[in-house]
Structure formats: structure tokens, C-alpha cells
Design an enzyme around this catalytic site. Structure first.
Site, mmCIF file in Angstrom:
data_model
loop_
_atom_site.group_PDB
_atom_site.id
_atom_site.type_symbol
_atom_site.label_atom_id
_atom_site.label_comp_id
_atom_site.label_asym_id
_atom_site.label_seq_id
_atom_site.Cartn_x
_atom_site.Cartn_y
_atom_site.Cartn_z
ATOM 1 C CG ASP A 35 -63.984 31.171 1.103
ATOM 2 O OD1 ASP A 35 -63.414 30.769 -0.236
ATOM 3 O OD2 ASP A 35 -63.626 30.506 1.909
ATOM 4 C CG ASP A 89 -66.828 25.219 0.274
ATOM 5 O OD1 ASP A 89 -67.975 24.426 0.490
ATOM 6 O OD2 ASP A 89 -66.614 25.452 -1.751
ATOM 7 C CG ASP A 144 -62.127 29.175 5.082
ATOM 8 O OD1 ASP A 144 -62.031 27.938 5.617
ATOM 9 O OD2 ASP A 144 -62.630 29.422 4.073
#
Length: 272
Positions: A8, A10, A212
Site C-alpha cells: 500500500d 499512503d 494500514d
């Protein structure tokens, strides 16, 4: 040993200012030199990610739009999926009880109907920006995904409205606390990674992944080695309590973990 590493962007690979740290870039290049395939799995647009990988000379596959597109390292489209036009039409032309802004993504780019300079902070490195458009006049046959951006509590209420209206015809997920996405049914990073890994002759057990947010859930729970960031959404940690938690993106925790994995895999890992 993992043969493919999916990241991922950001909140995971990028620091809080949405930039790559030098340690992170160096570690990604070490993985590539070890013949580990790299894949960036992100909600960002393919056009933006192609700019970023070219500018940094990173040779990676791209899973973009939260699984709606897969591109080869050479830029060829390997997979694509758009919203059902009836779903796109319903979302774009219904009245929703929300103050969230609406953002539409398709192959031409990012479209919205309001000036929103705060949203551009995350795209400073690439220079990628939105185009102002009348979303009510946009063709429902030209929509990859729709994002609502606003306060989390407001988006939670909106999600209930969307679920009632759309039923099982779309996939809804939070890509951040402030971003609720409407995606094609069955479309997520995990499903896209399964397509990519199979095309390369790998299984998902051959993959490691880092994330996240809730849009990373399917990817993290399906791979052989899934890692959750220390700054992850609480909902993600609660949903996948069996997965290890590494450090914070501000500390380039992905690089910290991978350096340990590459150099001292026989020793226990600690995010400290």
C-alpha cells in the site's frame, strides 16, 4: 521466502507527508536486486502511479484504484473492472444525506465538482490533480470508482444509506478514516493480487503485503506474509488480530522490517 512484495502507499510505504523516505527507496531496490517482484497496491490512479514509478526508476507492477486496474511493469493493462453503470448512475444521481465531497475516477483521471486544495497535498510529489466537472452529467458508463471524502462519522452514516440503496451490487470500503469508496462488486486489492500472482506463476502464499487501512484487509489476510502498520486504522487491527504489527510509516517501518527480513531472518523481529 516471499517472491512478490505488495505495498500500500499512503500510510504504509509513504511517510506522513506522502513522500518516499530514502531508506525505503534503497530497500525497495535491494528487493528488486534479490529478484523479488515488486507491486504497488493503492487507491491512487494508474496515471499518477506511472508518473511516480518513472520518476523514481522503480520497476514495479501496479494495482491501482483499489484493485480496479492492474498494469504490467511496461505499462500494459493486465486487468480492468468498472462500476456497474446502474450502480454509478444511482450513486451519482441520488440525493444523499451527507456533507462529503464526491470524487469520480475513470481512465481519463480524477473528476470532482468542487475546488478542494487540501486534497492535493497528498499528490505534491507527482503533481497529479483533479479535473472540475459536472458530475451529474457524467456518463455512468465511464466510472471506475466513486469516493466520498468527509468526516468519518458522516461517512459511516452514508455507508448505511449506500448499503440500503445498492445492496450486493457494489463493494464499499474505507481507504482512510476520511474516505469511503464505492467499488465494483468483488473488486479489492486482494482479488487483484490473486490475479497478478497467478499470472506470474506464484501463489498468494508466495506473497508478502503491507497495509494500514480497511481497503488493505483482503490483501493482508490472503497472502503468506501480511504485515499491519503501527499507524493502521483500529478497525483493521481488530479485523486481523493474528497478523503482526510493525512500526509507524513516519519511521519508514516497512524499510526497517524488510532490512531485518533480508539480513537477519533467523532472529526475532521487533519494531523498536
Amino acid at each position: 521466502m516471499a517472491r512478490l512484495a505488495a505495498f500500500d502507499m499512503d500510510g504504509t510505504l509513504l511517510m506522513p507527508d506522502h513522500r518516499f523516505g530514502e531508506q525505503t527507496l534503497a530497500t525497495l531496490r535491494r528487493l528488486y536486486d534479490r529478484e523479488i517482484t515488486l507491486a504497488f497496491a493503492t487507491g491512487r490512479h494508474a496515471l499518477e502511479m506511472q508518473r511516480i514509478t518513472r520518476s523514481l526508476a522503480l520497476d514495479a507492477f501496479l494495482i491501482t484504484g483499489n484493485g480496479t486496474r492492474i498494469h504490467s511493469r511496461e505499462g500494459d493493462v493486465l486487468y480492468r473492472q468498472d462500476l456497474d453503470p446502474e450502480v454509478a448512475d444511482r450513486v451519482l444521481h441520488s440525493k444523499w444525506e451527507t456533507s462529503a465531497t464526491v470524487h469520480v475516477f475513470n481512465d481519463s483521471g480524477w473528476l470532482t465538482d468542487r475546488v478542494f486544495p487540501e486534497m492535493l497535498e497528498a499528490h505534491m510529489q507527482s503533481g497529479f490533480t483533479y479535473q472540475l466537472a459536472d458530475l451529474k452529467r457524467l456518463s455512468a458508463y465511464d466510472v471506475t470508482k466513486i469516493c466520498f471524502v468527509g468526516e468519518h462519522d458522516d461517512l459511516c452514516r452514508l455507508r448505511i444509506q449506500l448499503n440500503e440503496a445498492l445492496g450486493e451490487r457494489a463493494h464499499l470500503c474505507f481507504s482512510a478514516e476520511y474516505c469511503l469508496e464505492v467499488l465494483p462488486l468483488g473488486c479489492n486489492k486482494g482479488a487483484a493480487l490473486a490475479v497478478l500472482s497467478a499470472s506470474l506463476g506464484y501463489t498468494l502464499q508466495d506473497c508478502m503485503a503491507f497495509g494500514d487501512a480497511m481497503n488493505d484487509r483482503e490483501m493482508l489476510e490472503s497472502v503468506g506474509y501480511g504485515m499491519i502498520m503501527g499507524n493502521a486504522m483500529p478497525q483493521l487491527r481488530a479485523a486481523l488480530p493474528h497478523l503482526p504489527v510493525i512500526g509507524h510509516c513516519r519511521d519508514q517501518a516497512v524499510s526497517h522490517f524488510l532490512t531485518h527480513w533480508l539480513d537477519t531472518p533467523h532472529l526475532p523481529y521487533s519494531p523498536e
